[in-house]
Design a protein around this motif. Structure first.
Motif, short mmCIF file in Angstrom:
data_model
loop_
_atom_site.label_atom_id
_atom_site.label_comp_id
_atom_site.label_asym_id
_atom_site.label_seq_id
_atom_site.Cartn_x
_atom_site.Cartn_y
_atom_site.Cartn_z
N ARG A 191 -18.71 14.20 -0.04
CA ARG A 191 -18.23 12.90 0.11
C ARG A 191 -17.77 12.12 -1.34
NH1 ARG A 191 -15.21 9.61 3.44
NH2 ARG A 191 -15.98 7.34 3.35
N ILE A 192 -18.51 12.54 -2.39
CA ILE A 192 -18.38 12.01 -3.50
C ILE A 192 -17.04 12.76 -4.10
CG2 ILE A 192 -18.74 11.99 -5.90
CD1 ILE A 192 -21.60 11.85 -5.05
N MET A 193 -16.83 13.83 -3.79
CA MET A 193 -15.53 14.48 -3.98
C MET A 193 -14.45 13.70 -3.21
SD MET A 193 -13.84 16.45 -6.06
CE MET A 193 -14.90 17.13 -7.04
N GLU A 194 -14.53 13.60 -1.90
CA GLU A 194 -13.68 13.12 -1.25
C GLU A 194 -13.13 11.72 -1.47
OE1 GLU A 194 -13.14 13.57 3.51
OE2 GLU A 194 -14.59 12.03 3.07
N VAL A 195 -14.13 10.94 -1.76
CA VAL A 195 -13.74 9.63 -2.41
C VAL A 195 -13.10 9.58 -3.33
CG1 VAL A 195 -14.62 7.23 -2.64
CG2 VAL A 195 -15.76 8.56 -0.95
N TYR A 196 -13.64 10.47 -4.35
CA TYR A 196 -12.79 10.44 -5.79
C TYR A 196 -11.42 10.83 -5.78
CZ TYR A 196 -12.11 12.41 -10.37
OH TYR A 196 -11.51 12.77 -11.69
N PHE A 232 -0.96 -6.77 -9.52
CA PHE A 232 -0.66 -7.97 -10.09
C PHE A 232 0.15 -7.58 -11.25
CE2 PHE A 232 -4.06 -10.09 -7.78
CZ PHE A 232 -3.34 -11.04 -7.14
N GLU A 233 0.03 -6.39 -11.84
CA GLU A 233 0.69 -5.97 -12.96
C GLU A 233 2.32 -5.66 -12.59
OE1 GLU A 233 -2.92 -4.66 -15.96
OE2 GLU A 233 -1.66 -3.30 -14.92
N GLY A 234 2.51 -5.58 -11.22
CA GLY A 234 3.77 -5.36 -10.78
C GLY A 234 3.97 -3.75 -10.45
N GLN A 235 2.84 -2.81 -10.50
CA GLN A 235 3.21 -1.69 -10.26
C GLN A 235 3.12 -0.97 -8.85
OE1 GLN A 235 0.32 0.84 -12.59
NE2 GLN A 235 0.76 -0.41 -14.45
N GLY A 236 2.98 -1.84 -8.10
CA GLY A 236 3.15 -1.52 -6.56
C GLY A 236 1.81 -0.76 -5.94
N PHE A 237 2.07 -0.48 -4.66
CA PHE A 237 0.64 0.50 -4.10
C PHE A 237 0.97 1.60 -3.31
CE2 PHE A 237 -2.59 0.61 -0.96
CZ PHE A 237 -3.65 1.01 -1.77
N ARG A 238 0.91 2.68 -3.73
CA ARG A 238 0.96 3.86 -2.66
C ARG A 238 -0.34 4.49 -2.85
NH1 ARG A 238 5.94 8.20 -3.79
NH2 ARG A 238 5.39 9.71 -1.89
N ARG A 239 -0.89 4.93 -1.41
CA ARG A 239 -2.30 5.40 -1.16
C ARG A 239 -2.26 5.73 0.49
NH1 ARG A 239 -8.29 2.94 -0.81
NH2 ARG A 239 -9.26 4.61 -1.47
N THR A 240 -2.43 7.35 0.56
CA THR A 240 -2.84 7.58 1.96
C THR A 240 -4.17 8.44 1.88
OG1 THR A 240 -0.12 8.12 2.22
CG2 THR A 240 -1.76 9.19 3.86
N TRP A 241 -5.08 7.91 2.73
CA TRP A 241 -6.20 8.61 2.75
C TRP A 241 -6.17 9.54 3.52
CZ3 TRP A 241 -11.18 7.10 0.45
CH2 TRP A 241 -12.16 8.01 0.94
N VAL A 242 -6.79 10.88 3.09
CA VAL A 242 -6.86 12.27 3.79
C VAL A 242 -8.20 12.92 3.84
CG1 VAL A 242 -4.41 12.58 3.73
CG2 VAL A 242 -5.95 13.38 1.82
N PRO A 243 -8.82 13.30 4.57
CA PRO A 243 -10.10 14.09 4.60
C PRO A 243 -9.88 15.23 3.40
CG PRO A 243 -8.97 14.71 6.53
CD PRO A 243 -8.16 13.81 5.83
N LEU A 244 -11.19 15.65 2.88
CA LEU A 244 -11.17 16.57 2.10
C LEU A 244 -10.56 17.92 2.53
CD1 LEU A 244 -12.37 17.09 -0.74
CD2 LEU A 244 -14.41 17.92 0.09
N GLU A 245 -10.69 18.13 3.99
CA GLU A 245 -10.16 19.42 4.37
C GLU A 245 -8.75 19.57 4.40
OE1 GLU A 245 -12.19 17.27 7.10
OE2 GLU A 245 -13.40 17.72 5.41
N ASP A 246 -7.89 18.50 4.21
CA ASP A 246 -6.41 18.29 4.00
C ASP A 246 -6.10 18.12 2.39
OD1 ASP A 246 -6.19 18.45 6.73
OD2 ASP A 246 -5.96 16.20 7.03
N ILE A 247 -6.94 18.32 1.76
CA ILE A 247 -6.79 18.57 0.24
C ILE A 247 -7.13 20.07 -0.38
CG2 ILE A 247 -7.18 17.68 -2.23
CD1 ILE A 247 -8.31 15.09 -0.85
N SER A 248 -6.05 20.50 -0.95
CA SER A 248 -6.18 21.92 -1.24
C SER A 248 -7.34 22.48 -2.17
CB SER A 248 -4.80 22.33 -2.27
OG SER A 248 -5.10 23.69 -2.70
N PRO A 249 -8.05 23.41 -2.00
CA PRO A 249 -9.16 23.62 -2.51
C PRO A 249 -8.85 23.83 -4.12
CG PRO A 249 -9.25 24.95 -0.51
CD PRO A 249 -7.80 24.32 -0.72
#
Length: 221
Positions: free
Chosen positions: A137-142, A39-56
């Motif tokens: 799961r907490i870390m993945e959601v975070y 609503f502030e006009g900043q748009g939205f960009r998000r792609t959910w990925v599992p924790l295994e697809d995030i670098s340690p």
């Protein structure tokens, strides 16, 4: 039992429990902050990925920057809270004592504005996700939910927006830069950091090596 009591039980207790149980398996949708930013006009960009697809490297960097005791506490870092209270009593700048678990509870379930009602609900949801989700799961959601720039949410979108690569390909230096801007994602830049962010990311990178050496990510990696 009156309908009012039933409604209070559903809204205040059963509803949150069921929602937390659902999000144990289903990616949480839009948060209050995301809607506000749209609503502030900043748009939205998000792609959910599992924790295994995030670098340690990013996991270690955010633990080093935000919550070194993440794998050791049960949602609340009492020592950090006591230090924050003492610091705030002496100085003018507010220092937070929130853990990654608390930040996740706030980001996913609650509104951004600080007040005592929100803090109370934050504590309640923190207990629920610690019990119902567990640390991975907490870390993945975070990592999939936090704000990382104007209209940018989650590690995958942040990695693509700042470095043109997927989150699983982040280098330690890039991960440290992303972790460095978490407190002020709308004013600090990871792709073109100023002097303070450069200094902060360097310290985070060093601390991340300590996190790895002392195995402070054993509940996640």
């Amino acid at each position: 039992m009156s309908w009012l009591v039933v409604a209070v039980l559903v809204v205040g207790f059963i509803g949150p429990v069921l929602t937390v149980a659902l999000y144990r398996f289903v990616p949480p949708p839009l948060t209050f902050l995301m809607v506000q930013r749209v609503f502030e006009g900043q748009g939205f960009r998000r792609t959910w990925v599992p924790l295994e697809d995030i670098s340690p490297t990013l996991v270690r960097a955010v633990i080093a920057a935000e919550d070194a005791q993440f794998c050791r506490h049960r949602g609340f870092d009492v020592a950090a809270i006591e230090k924050a209270i003492e610091y705030n009593a002496k100085g003018k700048k507010v220092r937070g004592g929130s853990t990654i678990s608390q930040q996740t509870a706030k980001n996913v379930f609650l509104w951004p504005r600080r007040d005592w009602v929100r803090k109370g609900l934050e504590a309640y949801f923190t207990v629920l996700i610690e019990v119902g989700w567990g640390k991975r799961r907490i870390m993945e959601v975070y990592l999939n939910s936090i704000e990382w720039g104007p209209g940018v949410y989650g590690a995958e979108a942040a990695a693509q927006a700042n470095f043109g690569k997927p989150a699983k390909a982040l280098t330690p230096a890039q991960a440290a830069r992303l972790a460095a801007i978490v407190p002020k994602p709308l004013s600090w830049k990871a792709d073109s950091p100023g002097r303070y962010v450069t200094k902060r990311s360097g310290a985070i990178n060093r601390n991340a090596r300590v996190v790895r050496r002392e195995n402070l990510t054993d509940c996640v990696l």
